[in-house]
Design an enzyme around this catalytic site. Structure first.
Site, mmCIF file in Angstrom:
data_model
loop_
_atom_site.group_PDB
_atom_site.id
_atom_site.type_symbol
_atom_site.label_atom_id
_atom_site.label_comp_id
_atom_site.label_asym_id
_atom_site.label_seq_id
_atom_site.Cartn_x
_atom_site.Cartn_y
_atom_site.Cartn_z
ATOM 1 N N GLU A 170 78.196 -26.043 109.277
ATOM 2 C CA GLU A 170 78.516 -24.666 109.703
ATOM 3 C C GLU A 170 77.330 -23.724 109.435
ATOM 4 O O GLU A 170 77.039 -22.843 110.227
ATOM 5 C CB GLU A 170 79.776 -24.168 108.984
ATOM 6 C CG GLU A 170 81.040 -24.868 109.488
ATOM 7 C CD GLU A 170 82.306 -24.052 109.279
ATOM 8 O OE1 GLU A 170 82.446 -23.446 108.210
ATOM 9 O OE2 GLU A 170 83.144 -24.027 110.195
ATOM 10 N N ASP A 301 90.687 -25.553 95.111
ATOM 11 C CA ASP A 301 89.579 -26.475 94.830
ATOM 12 C C ASP A 301 89.591 -27.030 93.407
ATOM 13 O O ASP A 301 88.887 -28.001 93.122
ATOM 14 C CB ASP A 301 88.233 -25.759 95.063
ATOM 15 C CG ASP A 301 87.951 -25.535 96.539
ATOM 16 O OD1 ASP A 301 88.805 -25.893 97.380
ATOM 17 O OD2 ASP A 301 86.873 -24.985 96.856
ATOM 18 N N GLN A 319 92.911 -24.178 103.832
ATOM 19 C CA GLN A 319 94.223 -24.481 104.398
ATOM 20 C C GLN A 319 95.172 -25.051 103.329
ATOM 21 O O GLN A 319 96.306 -24.595 103.182
ATOM 22 C CB GLN A 319 94.038 -25.488 105.552
ATOM 23 C CG GLN A 319 95.274 -25.707 106.351
ATOM 24 C CD GLN A 319 95.114 -26.748 107.469
ATOM 25 O OE1 GLN A 319 96.095 -27.128 108.065
ATOM 26 N NE2 GLN A 319 93.929 -27.209 107.762
HETATM 27 C C1 LIG Z 1 80.609 -22.145 103.707
HETATM 28 C C2 LIG Z 1 81.981 -22.718 103.561
HETATM 29 C C3 LIG Z 1 82.763 -22.923 104.692
HETATM 30 C C4 LIG Z 1 84.064 -23.418 104.557
HETATM 31 N N1 LIG Z 1 84.812 -23.578 105.689
HETATM 32 C C5 LIG Z 1 86.095 -23.958 105.579
HETATM 33 C C6 LIG Z 1 86.939 -23.997 106.728
HETATM 34 O O1 LIG Z 1 86.500 -23.749 107.842
HETATM 35 N N2 LIG Z 1 88.238 -24.339 106.561
HETATM 36 C C7 LIG Z 1 88.776 -24.597 105.321
HETATM 37 O O2 LIG Z 1 90.002 -24.834 105.236
HETATM 38 N N3 LIG Z 1 88.008 -24.591 104.210
HETATM 39 C C8 LIG Z 1 86.682 -24.276 104.305
HETATM 40 N N4 LIG Z 1 85.894 -24.209 103.180
HETATM 41 C C9 LIG Z 1 86.470 -24.564 101.877
HETATM 42 C C10 LIG Z 1 87.298 -23.400 101.335
HETATM 43 O O3 LIG Z 1 86.565 -22.207 101.384
HETATM 44 C C11 LIG Z 1 87.773 -23.663 99.922
HETATM 45 O O4 LIG Z 1 88.429 -24.898 99.893
HETATM 46 C C12 LIG Z 1 88.716 -22.540 99.466
HETATM 47 O O5 LIG Z 1 88.014 -21.321 99.356
HETATM 48 C C13 LIG Z 1 89.397 -22.872 98.126
HETATM 49 O O6 LIG Z 1 90.272 -21.838 97.786
HETATM 50 P P1 LIG Z 1 90.545 -21.490 96.254
HETATM 51 O O7 LIG Z 1 91.656 -20.488 96.240
HETATM 52 O O8 LIG Z 1 90.698 -22.721 95.465
HETATM 53 O O9 LIG Z 1 89.191 -20.832 95.743
HETATM 54 P P2 LIG Z 1 88.352 -19.598 96.276
HETATM 55 O O10 LIG Z 1 88.851 -19.116 97.589
HETATM 56 O O11 LIG Z 1 86.934 -20.007 96.184
HETATM 57 O O12 LIG Z 1 88.654 -18.474 95.189
HETATM 58 C C14 LIG Z 1 88.385 -18.593 93.817
HETATM 59 C C15 LIG Z 1 88.420 -17.206 93.214
HETATM 60 O O13 LIG Z 1 88.335 -17.316 91.793
HETATM 61 C C16 LIG Z 1 87.388 -16.359 91.304
HETATM 62 N N5 LIG Z 1 86.849 -16.881 90.050
HETATM 63 C C17 LIG Z 1 86.079 -17.966 89.880
HETATM 64 N N6 LIG Z 1 85.822 -18.165 88.580
HETATM 65 C C18 LIG Z 1 86.457 -17.170 87.903
HETATM 66 C C19 LIG Z 1 86.580 -16.839 86.531
HETATM 67 N N7 LIG Z 1 86.015 -17.580 85.593
HETATM 68 N N8 LIG Z 1 87.324 -15.768 86.199
HETATM 69 C C20 LIG Z 1 87.930 -14.996 87.144
HETATM 70 N N9 LIG Z 1 87.826 -15.264 88.471
HETATM 71 C C21 LIG Z 1 87.102 -16.340 88.840
HETATM 72 C C22 LIG Z 1 86.360 -16.240 92.422
HETATM 73 O O14 LIG Z 1 85.635 -15.034 92.328
HETATM 74 C C23 LIG Z 1 87.268 -16.298 93.647
HETATM 75 O O15 LIG Z 1 87.744 -15.027 93.990
HETATM 76 C C24 LIG Z 1 84.578 -23.739 103.274
HETATM 77 C C25 LIG Z 1 83.785 -23.544 102.127
HETATM 78 C C26 LIG Z 1 82.503 -23.032 102.264
HETATM 79 C C27 LIG Z 1 81.657 -22.799 101.027
#
Ligand SMILES: Cc1cc2nc3c(=O)[nH]c(=O)nc-3n(C[C@H](O)[C@H](O)[C@H](O)COP(=O)(O)OP(=O)(O)OC[C@H]3O[C@@H](n4cnc5c(N)ncnc54)[C@H](O)[C@@H]3O)c2cc1C
Length: 404
Positions: A170, A301, A319
């Site tokens: 991407e 994640d 997703q």
């Molecule tokens: C460039 C890119 C493109 C992607 N494209 C896709 C796609 O097209 N489709 C798809 O389904 N997935 C995609 N992904 C994967 C997807 O973005 C992740 O799987 C998703 O964001 C995971 O969600 P999450 O809620 O686990 O974490 P995140 O959305 O990453 O959120 C974690 C949050 O925790 C906060 N945080 C972290 N550490 C701390 C701490 N110690 N204290 C307090 N807050 C903290 C961060 O600031 C953030 O706000 C992509 C990833 C990347 C990098």
């Protein structure tokens, strides 16, 4: 009676989905809900490749958390979690601590460099708003500096992307659009720019349909990307990378910019807090709880869910994180109301991988799509995430409507 205290760590896709669903399911008198996040904004991690390439301003990628939560029901704490003390039911923050009765760990992932020397020091990773801003500025600096030097250094204009998975591809798609703009802006001949994608696996986008992969590779090659497949990065250096194809075939690729986009692991707090984990990710039970901890849910994640069909973990995606968030909200409400917990089943609606502004590949509801149609689908997927968390007003503010 004391109200139960629910602490949600992280306001990414999983954490915000949990908070916005919980606020609808639990009355303000039934529980205290606290959402903790490093920043007072949420960023769309799935759009960070655009902000990193400079094709989308970083402010388009983020929005205020307070705008999407019900501030009467959810207390937002801007803070950084550093450790979870499960015995004491406490989360230590950089400043202060929080007690919990129920905990949701939704802290996302971190770049995994697999111990490859020099990558942490010399390569960028597309991880958050700050890193995206830094990558964009760094690339632009290389272009801006090129013509100011008496002896021109072409390697300034070389960009290496480590990894031909989703993130790498991407990002390359966005570079395909951005590089001609930068060349024009800084009077740099396009033929001087080199974009190399290095992938250790024998194919691009492992797990994707081969016909779609072929389409993506042809599209990116047309935009100037060179693929080095079956080639492993052995080391990151101040001047670029060292790669090897086989034992003896070692080569240096000089580059002013190296982006590492080949691996993800769970948040470091997981291992620091003593949870059993595989690459920092907790293999959760069917209710999305950490084994041995009935009051701790782990999503996104930082969690690991096995796809029983192939006996391998589902790839970490937005997703799955959002679907987990929805179930965790229901399960916490069920625990408080003494009801049965629901079990998690991933409902895969498909995957679309963008190849820049106007092209993409994907499989949606079991059908293959490419080109403008796929690109349109990708924008709809992006808008859907906004809709699910912040409703129609957030889509109106941040949505993607530049459908070609
Ligand atoms: C460039 C890119 C493109 C992607 N494209 C896709 C796609 O097209 N489709 C798809 O389904 N997935 C995609 N992904 C994967 C997807 O973005 C992740 O799987 C998703 O964001 C995971 O969600 P999450 O809620 O686990 O974490 P995140 O959305 O990453 O959120 C974690 C949050 O925790 C906060 N945080 C972290 N550490 C701390 C701490 N110690 N204290 C307090 N807050 C903290 C961060 O600031 C953030 O706000 C992509 C990833 C990347 C990098």
């Amino acid at each position: 009676m004391k109200k139960p205290k629910i602490v949600i760590l992280g306001a990414g896709y999983g954490g915000l989905m949990t908070a916005t669903r919980l606020q609808k399911q639990i009355g303000a008198n039934d529980a205290e809900i606290i959402l903790v996040n490093k920043n007072d904004y949420h960023y769309e991690t799935t759009w960070l490749h655009e902000a990193s390439a400079g094709t989308l301003h970083h402010d388009r990628v983020r929005y205020d958390i307070s705008k999407v939560i019900d501030n009467g029901k959810v207390e937002f704490v801007k803070g950084t979690a550093v450790e979870i003390k499960t015995d004491e039911k406490k989360v230590l923050l950089e400043k202060g601590e929080l007690e919990y009765d129920y905990l949701v760990v939704a802290l996302g992932g971190e770049s995994e460099t697999f111990g490859i020397k020099g990558l942490k020091e010399y390569a960028f990773s597309i991880s958050n708003i700050n890193s995206a801003r830094q990558i964009r500025e760094h690339i632009e600096y290389q272009f801006a500096t090129y013509n100011t030097e008496e002896v021109k250094d072409d390697t300034r204009l070389s960009i290496v992307v480590g990894g031909a998975g989703f993130t790498g591809i991407e990002f390359l798609g966005e570079l395909g659009n951005r590089i001609p703009e930068l060349c024009k802006e800084y009077d740099v001949p396009f033929e001087k720019v080199k974009i190399v994608c290095v992938e250790a696996a024998p194919m691009v986008l492992p797990g994707f349909d081969p016909e779609l992969v072929e389409y993506a590779v042809a599209h990116l090659e047309k935009k100037g990307v060179q693929f080095r497949i079956g080639t492993a990065i052995k080391e990151g250096t101040p001047d670029g990378i060292i790669v090897a194809k086989g034992e003896d075939d070692v080569e240096e690729i000089k580059a002013g910019t190296v982006i590492w986009a080949a691996g993800i692991r769970g948040n470091a707090i997981i291992e620091k807090s003593g949870f059993e984990a595989m690459r920092g990710r907790i293999k959760v039970d069917e209710n999305l709880r950490a084994p041995g901890h009935d009051n701790i849910f782990v999503i996104g994640d930082s969690s690991l869910v096995i796809n029983e069909e192939i006996n391998r973990p589902y790839p970490p995606t937005a997703q799955i994180a959002m679907q987990q968030g929805e179930l965790v909200a229901k399960n916490i409400a069920a625990l408080i109301q003494n009801k049965d917990l629901g079990t998690f089943t991933f409902d895969n609606k498909g995957t679309v991988c963008s190849l820049g502004e106007d092209d993409a590949i994907g499989v949606v509801f079991g059908k293959k799509v490419v080109g403008k149609k796929a690109s349109f689908m990708k924008k709809m997927v992006d808008n859907r995430a906004l809709l699910m968390i912040g409703g129609a007003s957030l889509v109106a503010k941040k949505g993607k409507f530049n459908v070609l």
